[in-house]
Design a protein around this motif. Structure first.
Motif, PDB file in Angstrom:
ATOM      1  N   LEU A 111      26.451 -85.045 -43.783  1.00 15.62           N
ATOM      2  CA  LEU A 111      26.692 -86.198 -42.915  1.00 15.62           C
ATOM      3  C   LEU A 111      27.860 -85.949 -41.957  1.00 15.62           C
ATOM      4  N   GLU A 112      28.872 -85.272 -42.444  1.00 16.94           N
ATOM      5  CA  GLU A 112      30.023 -84.952 -41.597  1.00 16.94           C
ATOM      6  C   GLU A 112      29.608 -84.059 -40.432  1.00 16.94           C
ATOM      7  N   THR A 113      28.854 -83.010 -40.734  1.00 18.19           N
ATOM      8  CA  THR A 113      28.425 -82.079 -39.692  1.00 18.19           C
ATOM      9  C   THR A 113      27.517 -82.761 -38.675  1.00 18.19           C
ATOM     10  N   VAL A 114      26.508 -83.467 -39.159  1.00 23.89           N
ATOM     11  CA  VAL A 114      25.578 -84.161 -38.254  1.00 23.89           C
ATOM     12  C   VAL A 114      26.312 -85.241 -37.470  1.00 23.89           C
ATOM     13  N   GLY A 115      27.173 -85.977 -38.140  1.00 25.57           N
ATOM     14  CA  GLY A 115      27.927 -87.042 -37.485  1.00 25.57           C
ATOM     15  C   GLY A 115      28.859 -86.542 -36.395  1.00 25.57           C
ATOM     16  N   MET A 116      29.325 -85.323 -36.528  1.00 21.11           N
ATOM     17  CA  MET A 116      30.190 -84.760 -35.489  1.00 21.11           C
ATOM     18  C   MET A 116      29.377 -84.140 -34.355  1.00 21.11           C
TER      19      MET A 116
END
Length: 111
Positions: free
Chosen positions: A52-57
């Motif tokens: 989620l962190e990677t996609v969200g960024m």
């Protein structure tokens, strides 16, 4: 270096979008640095949180570079037809037969 290469692609392909492309790669560099800082403070997050962190960024900045393609198609492809090389046509036909995929006949469609 990759950002400069993609700026050249934007210039050569779309004749615009140099600044957007540069901003995309600078933004990605900052986001990667933010992830690295987070990893030093919170090294063990669950895998789903990391995803989620990677996609969200990544997603918020996608418009900067990916938007060039979305805004330009299909008109760009219609104005700049690309004829596939002869060897590629044979490879695609062979793979399509093996995978049982029906293709449009390229010769009939272009004729």
């Amino acid at each position: 270096m990759s950002g400069l290469l993609h700026m050249w692609v934007a210039r050569h392909t779309f004749r615009r979008g140099y600044l957007r492309t540069l901003l995309f790669f600078l933004t990605q560099s900052l986001m990667i640095e933010a992830q690295n800082l987070r990893r030093t403070k919170f090294p063990s997050l669950p895998k789903w949180a990391l995803i989620l962190e990677t996609v969200g960024m990544f997603l918020p900045s996608l418009y900067l570079y990916g938007g060039l393609f979305v805004e330009s198609f299909p008109e760009w492809a219609e104005n700049n037809p690309i004829e596939p090389p002869q060897w590629a046509k044979g490879v695609v036909r062979t793979l399509a037969e093996k995978l049982q995929i029906k293709l449009l006949d390229i010769e009939k469609a272009s004729g």
